[in-house]
Write a protein that holds these residues in place. Sequence first.
Motif, mmCIF file in Angstrom:
data_model
loop_
_atom_site.group_PDB
_atom_site.id
_atom_site.type_symbol
_atom_site.label_atom_id
_atom_site.label_comp_id
_atom_site.label_asym_id
_atom_site.label_seq_id
_atom_site.Cartn_x
_atom_site.Cartn_y
_atom_site.Cartn_z
ATOM 1 N N LEU A 17 23.123 41.663 44.794
ATOM 2 C CA LEU A 17 24.386 41.107 45.286
ATOM 3 C C LEU A 17 25.500 41.360 44.271
ATOM 4 N N PHE A 18 26.663 41.760 44.799
ATOM 5 C CA PHE A 18 27.867 41.958 43.996
ATOM 6 C C PHE A 18 28.921 40.968 44.464
ATOM 7 N N VAL A 19 29.497 40.198 43.534
ATOM 8 C CA VAL A 19 30.543 39.222 43.830
ATOM 9 C C VAL A 19 31.710 39.489 42.886
ATOM 10 N N ALA A 20 32.925 39.532 43.439
ATOM 11 C CA ALA A 20 34.116 39.792 42.630
ATOM 12 C C ALA A 20 35.239 38.877 43.082
ATOM 13 N N THR A 21 36.089 38.495 42.129
ATOM 14 C CA THR A 21 37.278 37.704 42.408
ATOM 15 C C THR A 21 38.451 38.309 41.653
ATOM 16 N N TRP A 22 39.635 38.277 42.322
ATOM 17 C CA TRP A 22 40.809 38.902 41.711
ATOM 18 C C TRP A 22 42.073 38.263 42.274
ATOM 19 N N ASN A 23 42.929 37.797 41.380
ATOM 20 C CA ASN A 23 44.262 37.343 41.746
ATOM 21 C C ASN A 23 45.187 38.546 41.639
ATOM 22 N N MET A 24 45.661 39.040 42.791
ATOM 23 C CA MET A 24 46.452 40.267 42.826
ATOM 24 C C MET A 24 47.930 40.024 42.575
ATOM 25 N N GLN A 25 48.344 38.763 42.444
ATOM 26 C CA GLN A 25 49.734 38.392 42.148
ATOM 27 C C GLN A 25 50.695 38.882 43.241
ATOM 28 N N GLY A 26 50.173 39.129 44.437
ATOM 29 C CA GLY A 26 51.036 39.555 45.524
ATOM 30 C C GLY A 26 51.617 40.938 45.372
ATOM 31 N N GLN A 27 51.076 41.747 44.486
ATOM 32 C CA GLN A 27 51.601 43.081 44.259
ATOM 33 C C GLN A 27 51.266 43.995 45.437
ATOM 34 N N LYS A 28 52.262 44.773 45.872
ATOM 35 C CA LYS A 28 52.036 45.741 46.934
ATOM 36 C C LYS A 28 51.262 46.959 46.425
ATOM 37 N N GLU A 29 51.428 47.253 45.167
ATOM 38 C CA GLU A 29 50.777 48.437 44.596
ATOM 39 C C GLU A 29 49.300 48.132 44.335
ATOM 40 N N LEU A 30 48.465 49.008 44.827
ATOM 41 C CA LEU A 30 47.032 48.879 44.608
ATOM 42 C C LEU A 30 46.589 49.888 43.546
ATOM 43 N N PRO A 31 45.499 49.601 42.861
ATOM 44 C CA PRO A 31 45.011 50.567 41.862
ATOM 45 C C PRO A 31 44.669 51.900 42.513
ATOM 46 N N PRO A 32 44.904 53.005 41.826
ATOM 47 C CA PRO A 32 44.573 54.308 42.425
ATOM 48 C C PRO A 32 43.082 54.498 42.650
ATOM 49 N N ASN A 33 42.274 53.770 41.904
ATOM 50 C CA ASN A 33 40.825 53.913 42.027
ATOM 51 C C ASN A 33 40.172 52.555 41.812
ATOM 52 N N LEU A 34 39.283 52.188 42.732
ATOM 53 C CA LEU A 34 38.570 50.918 42.636
ATOM 54 C C LEU A 34 37.132 51.083 42.163
ATOM 55 N N ASP A 35 36.788 52.245 41.649
ATOM 56 C CA ASP A 35 35.417 52.473 41.188
ATOM 57 C C ASP A 35 35.044 51.543 40.044
ATOM 58 N N GLU A 36 35.975 51.275 39.155
ATOM 59 C CA GLU A 36 35.666 50.402 38.021
ATOM 60 C C GLU A 36 35.322 48.996 38.479
ATOM 61 N N LEU A 37 35.926 48.572 39.583
ATOM 62 C CA LEU A 37 35.663 47.228 40.087
ATOM 63 C C LEU A 37 34.376 47.172 40.896
ATOM 64 N N LEU A 38 34.228 48.055 41.891
ATOM 65 C CA LEU A 38 33.089 47.978 42.801
ATOM 66 C C LEU A 38 31.861 48.718 42.288
ATOM 67 N N LEU A 39 32.062 49.749 41.495
ATOM 68 C CA LEU A 39 30.942 50.555 40.987
ATOM 69 C C LEU A 39 31.030 50.621 39.469
ATOM 70 N N PRO A 40 30.762 49.530 38.777
ATOM 71 C CA PRO A 40 30.884 49.525 37.317
ATOM 72 C C PRO A 40 29.886 50.464 36.664
ATOM 73 N N ALA A 41 30.255 50.924 35.489
ATOM 74 C CA ALA A 41 29.409 51.892 34.789
ATOM 75 C C ALA A 41 28.084 51.287 34.354
ATOM 76 N N GLU A 42 28.008 49.973 34.168
ATOM 77 C CA GLU A 42 26.759 49.347 33.728
ATOM 78 C C GLU A 42 25.693 49.360 34.813
ATOM 79 N N ALA A 43 26.098 49.436 36.068
ATOM 80 C CA ALA A 43 25.148 49.414 37.179
ATOM 81 C C ALA A 43 24.777 50.840 37.550
ATOM 82 N N GLU A 44 23.527 51.192 37.334
ATOM 83 C CA GLU A 44 23.059 52.544 37.660
ATOM 84 C C GLU A 44 22.978 52.749 39.168
ATOM 85 N N LEU A 45 22.639 51.719 39.909
ATOM 86 C CA LEU A 45 22.480 51.804 41.358
ATOM 87 C C LEU A 45 23.475 50.886 42.046
ATOM 88 N N ALA A 46 23.830 51.261 43.259
ATOM 89 C CA ALA A 46 24.717 50.415 44.055
ATOM 90 C C ALA A 46 23.966 49.185 44.544
#
Length: 662
Positions: A319-348
């Motif tokens: 199970l993967f659980v994440a929380t983030w306060n986006m501060q209402g920003q319209k701009e999203l990160p160009p890449n969400l790999d760091e959040l959803l697919l962290p380097a420490e996790a070898e498998l999804a």
Amino acid sequence: MPSKLVSLGHSETAPQQPTAQGCLRPEDSMLKGLLPNSDEEPVPCLGSPAAGDRRGPERSPELPLDTPEQVSNEDPQAQARPFTPKPPPPRPRLERALSLDEKGWRKRRFRTSREDLTVRNGASPSGGSLQDEAPGTPARSGSPPCLSASLQEIPTARGAPGSGGPSSWGNCLSGMISTSLDLLHREGASAGSTPRLASLLSPRPLPAMARNMASEGLRTANKVDPDHADYKLRLQARLFRVHSSLGPGRPPSPLAYDDCSLHSSRSTFSLLAPIRAKDVRSSLARLRRSYLEGSLLGSGALMGADELARYFPDRIVALFVATWNMQGQKELPPNLDELLLPAEAELAQDLYVVGVQEGCSDRREWEVRLQETLGPHYVMLYSAAHGALYMAVLIRRDLIWFCSEVESSTVTTRIVSQIKTKGALGVSFTFFGTSLLFITSHFTSGDGKVGERLVDYSKTVQGLALPKNVPDTSPYRSDAADVTTRFDEVFWFGDFNFRLSGGRAAVEAILKQDLGSSVQALLQHDQLTREMQRGSIFKGFQEPDIHFLPSYKFDVGKDSYDTTSKQRTPSYTDRILYRSRHQGDICPVKYSSCPGVRTSDHRPVYGLFRVKVKPGRDNIPLAAGKFDRDLYLLGIKRRISREIQRQQALKSQHASAICTVS
């Protein structure tokens, strides 16, 4: 000359004395003249004691097929020394010779699983012996696909009849081996009466052939010997479930099977295990008895133990659980790999749950980005919103059939505000027999407003009306005043706004120390840790060990903490807590933040967990495999377009490169 039926088994009578033909049978007189000095003395059998008498009792070297040993009668000692033939080992007996129709059929080429396996292993396909091997007899390799079983296929001499000598003997023997190798393996009525080649051991057992072959001999000739030395090595090529975990080693799935099995219809693997007809017939009685008795946990139930063991042999879900306060920003990160697919996790992971506070104005764009990042292996099981609170649940496509209907409920803690920025959003469903509850909250902000945050917690646990239609897995343990007691596993995450007491200067002094000591010193000033120890909030909840810096408050786009005039104190406002009905059912694996995501004044915080799942009953309303199909297609299209743009950028970069020579 009509062909003669020759028995391939050894004679059960006493061995006869050697005749003038030596190792040839009397009825094989047609070979007379092909062997040198056939009228004068017997030729010793290959592999017999007489063939190696010059080297004493040791066994003579085996003759290669292309360079046969030259036989000469010039040695008087070899002629005078007698030899005693030994009876050959017992071999299976063919009942009759092959007919012309069978020979023609045997020469046909079939694309079988044996050829597929040999080509896959890098070897050329070859036919095996059609004789059923006796137990313990090693399989022979190198035999031609079609073996003659009658004397009419014995080749004629390459030279003139009666022309003796080593050359004629070698040519004759080569022709006999290439066209009629099975004739050399026969045992006659008299012991030692047939030339025999040395046994050639196969490097590995014969693979299984396709079951569409009509001949029973072809199936019995390819028996799998569990005692063979290479059998255990071949078992390593099984199909294992790629279990989502940070470390290696998971029990093999019951779906795994060996490609050497006689019951496998193909040489390729499939995730769908074959279902035997007799299992279907035998399960009818058990199902009828279970349903008549009122039990929905019978064998073969969709949520039962058998189905759970197929997908999760260890009953552990990633199970993967994440929380983030986006501060209402319209701009999203160009890449969400760091959040959803962290380097420490070898498998999804198997299940992704993402909660957002003060989310961006375009909620649909945020969900498309989640689908685009996770790719086609995941689908959006459910998404809900409560003002600026968003929650998305994504699951592997293979597991969508084992989820109940997803239910949600909301609580508003700030009634005055028209825009619901403070409150809670709960989502619940049952996976197999384990009920799950996910809550994302945004409590009252402010350094000294601890009491207001405690009130927000009380309103949430009392106001969330869950579950609704899905039955409670353990109703006798439920409490009407606390929603967290009605589920097996609960995850509560969000921006709780608990701060670090002591002031900005004291916190900055601690942050100048090394990471390990500074984190422990900061947690001693944490308001949430202090209130949990008192028992005034999050009763029965736990939090994984914190090893990261405070996630609030940063300058947008920078790694520095608040440098504005307000000079807010860095704090651990974004947290993930969990509660389990049974001790040890939830195991935290990783708990960290994403320092590379800088589009907000908060850093996202995520956790990786291992959750124990139990089998359930087929008495719950199912989600019926429903998911957001439009979102799925849009996310995949975005993913493909991004890859095409990346490739075009690389091509243009290589095309614009200019080489200069100085």
